[in-house]
Design a protein around this motif. Structure first.
Motif, short mmCIF file in Angstrom:
data_model
loop_
_atom_site.label_atom_id
_atom_site.label_comp_id
_atom_site.label_asym_id
_atom_site.label_seq_id
_atom_site.Cartn_x
_atom_site.Cartn_y
_atom_site.Cartn_z
N THR A 55 0.85 -1.18 0.00
CA THR A 55 0.00 0.00 0.00
C THR A 55 0.89 1.23 0.00
N GLN A 56 0.41 2.33 -0.56
CA GLN A 56 1.19 3.56 -0.67
C GLN A 56 0.48 4.69 0.07
N LEU A 57 1.26 5.49 0.80
CA LEU A 57 0.70 6.55 1.62
C LEU A 57 1.59 7.78 1.55
N ILE A 58 0.98 8.95 1.33
CA ILE A 58 1.69 10.22 1.29
C ILE A 58 1.06 11.16 2.33
N LEU A 59 1.90 11.77 3.14
CA LEU A 59 1.45 12.82 4.05
C LEU A 59 1.77 14.16 3.41
N ILE A 60 0.73 14.94 3.14
CA ILE A 60 0.90 16.28 2.55
C ILE A 60 1.06 17.28 3.69
N GLU A 64 -12.94 11.07 -1.40
CA GLU A 64 -12.66 12.09 -0.38
C GLU A 64 -13.12 11.55 0.96
N LEU A 65 -12.20 11.38 1.90
CA LEU A 65 -12.48 10.65 3.13
C LEU A 65 -12.14 11.46 4.37
N GLU A 66 -12.94 11.26 5.41
CA GLU A 66 -12.59 11.76 6.75
C GLU A 66 -12.03 10.61 7.55
N LEU A 67 -11.04 10.89 8.39
CA LEU A 67 -10.37 9.83 9.13
C LEU A 67 -10.80 9.83 10.60
N GLU A 68 -10.81 8.64 11.16
CA GLU A 68 -11.08 8.50 12.59
C GLU A 68 -9.98 9.21 13.38
N GLU A 69 -10.34 9.67 14.55
CA GLU A 69 -9.35 10.35 15.40
C GLU A 69 -8.25 9.39 15.80
N LEU A 70 -7.01 9.83 15.66
CA LEU A 70 -5.86 9.08 16.11
C LEU A 70 -5.43 9.63 17.47
N GLN A 71 -4.57 8.93 18.15
CA GLN A 71 -4.11 9.39 19.46
C GLN A 71 -3.38 10.73 19.31
N GLY A 72 -3.97 11.78 19.87
CA GLY A 72 -3.36 13.10 19.81
C GLY A 72 -3.54 13.82 18.49
N VAL A 73 -4.27 13.22 17.55
CA VAL A 73 -4.45 13.83 16.22
C VAL A 73 -5.90 13.65 15.78
N LYS A 74 -6.57 14.74 15.43
CA LYS A 74 -7.93 14.63 14.90
C LYS A 74 -8.13 15.67 13.79
N GLY A 75 -9.16 15.45 13.00
CA GLY A 75 -9.48 16.39 11.93
C GLY A 75 -8.74 16.14 10.63
N LEU A 76 -8.09 14.98 10.50
CA LEU A 76 -7.36 14.69 9.26
C LEU A 76 -8.32 14.23 8.17
N LEU A 77 -7.98 14.58 6.95
CA LEU A 77 -8.75 14.18 5.76
C LEU A 77 -7.83 13.41 4.82
N ALA A 78 -8.43 12.78 3.82
CA ALA A 78 -7.60 12.01 2.89
C ALA A 78 -8.27 11.92 1.52
N SER A 91 -7.82 22.04 3.28
CA SER A 91 -8.43 21.78 1.97
C SER A 91 -7.61 22.32 0.81
N ARG A 92 -6.87 23.42 1.03
CA ARG A 92 -6.07 23.97 -0.07
C ARG A 92 -4.99 22.99 -0.53
N TYR A 134 -5.26 17.67 -6.52
CA TYR A 134 -6.23 17.33 -7.55
C TYR A 134 -5.68 17.64 -8.94
N GLU A 135 -4.87 18.70 -9.04
CA GLU A 135 -4.25 19.03 -10.33
C GLU A 135 -3.31 17.92 -10.78
N TYR A 136 -2.52 17.41 -9.85
CA TYR A 136 -1.60 16.33 -10.19
C TYR A 136 -2.36 15.05 -10.54
N ILE A 137 -3.42 14.77 -9.78
CA ILE A 137 -4.22 13.58 -10.04
C ILE A 137 -4.88 13.67 -11.41
N ASP A 138 -5.43 14.85 -11.75
CA ASP A 138 -6.05 15.04 -13.07
C ASP A 138 -5.04 14.78 -14.18
N TYR A 139 -3.83 15.27 -13.98
CA TYR A 139 -2.77 15.08 -14.98
C TYR A 139 -2.45 13.60 -15.17
#
Length: 267
Positions: free
Chosen positions: A158-163, A246-260, A221-222, A228-233
């Protein structure tokens, strides 16, 4: 041994493997030696057990060995490809690249004007590196999928990128000869980075990272708009499927509000 069998049915925990090997060597193997001498009909079964013992380690190692060979093959393929592509990426703009190999391959890229003397930095270099990173992830997904059938254990990756679009303060640690984030605020980046690989989708419990896909985790969101530009390309080039989740993520320990964002690679 009954207790060990029960644990195996429920799922192995840390330390169970060593306890089981110890029980086999102390309780089972001496009995096998006795039975092999006094019960001829059991000799083929017992002989098969001894044939599967690793001569160097003295333990049953075949399946673990197959698994480790498969992991090593995938890691080496990913690392070799990344190293070759990273050498090319340095020509876009000089940057600091950290790569780690464990049960997978993880890497960080640090780029900015503070890392390079007498060379002006522009955000276009960052955009180029981000597109490069997404392209390499697509190719890694394809290459590891192609290797699957030739592995002793057919593993998937599996591949994962943190922006992370905000500036970081980093310092060079002389003792470890590497860059590290500096300051309490910047530590949050490290916390997120270490925990998102276990992230699940809000409301479903589904693991974010899935075989054949690339997941991109972000907080603002920005950051998603740019990707999205890179994905379109890459979709126009026929490298990615048309659907983007477009996904919302469950709260992690000490981290909430992440999107993916999650997108399927065309294999």
């Amino acid at each position: 041994m009954t207790k060990n069998l029960k644990r195996l049915r429920e799922g192995m925990l840390t330390g169970d493997e060593a306890n089981i090997y110890d029980s086999l060597s102390r309780e089972v193997e001496p009995l096998f030696e006795y039975l092999a001498k006094h019960t001829p009909e059991l000799q083929p079964v017992i002989g098969k057990y001894w044939d599967n013992i690793d001569p160097k380690l003295g333990i049953l190692y075949k399946r673990r060995k197959d698994f480790e060979i498969s992991v090593t093959t995938l890691n080496d393929a990913v690392s070799d490809f990344l190293d070759d592509e990273e050498e090319k990426a340095q020509h876009m703009f000089p940057h600091y690249f950290q790569r780690y190999k464990t049960d997978g391959v993880e890497y960080n890229i640090y780029v900015g004007a503070a890392l390079v003397e007498n060379k002006p930095f522009d955000l276009v270099f960052l955009k180029n590196l981000r597109l490069w990173q997404l392209l390499t992830m697509v190719e890694i997904t394809r290459r590891t999928a192609a290797l699957k059938e030739s592995l002793p254990v057919p593993l998937e990756t599996t591949q994962l990128i943190l922006i992370h679009g905000q500036s970081l303060s980093i310092r060079f640690r002389q003792d470890e000869r590497q860059f590290d984030v500096d300051g309490a605020y910047n530590i949050r980046y490290e916390i997120i980075k270490k925990r998102i690989d276990k992230a699940t989708v809000l409301g479903t419990g589904e693991r974010l990272t899935q075989p054949g896909t690339i997941a991109l985790v972000y907080a603002q969101s920005r950051e998603a708009v740019e990707y999205y530009e890179y994905i379109d390309y890459l979709q126009d080039r026929g490298l990615l499927e048309d659907t983007v989740e477009e996904l919302e993520l469950e709260e992690l320990q000490g981290v909430k509000g992440l999107l993916a964002l999650r997108v399927q690679v065309k294999l």
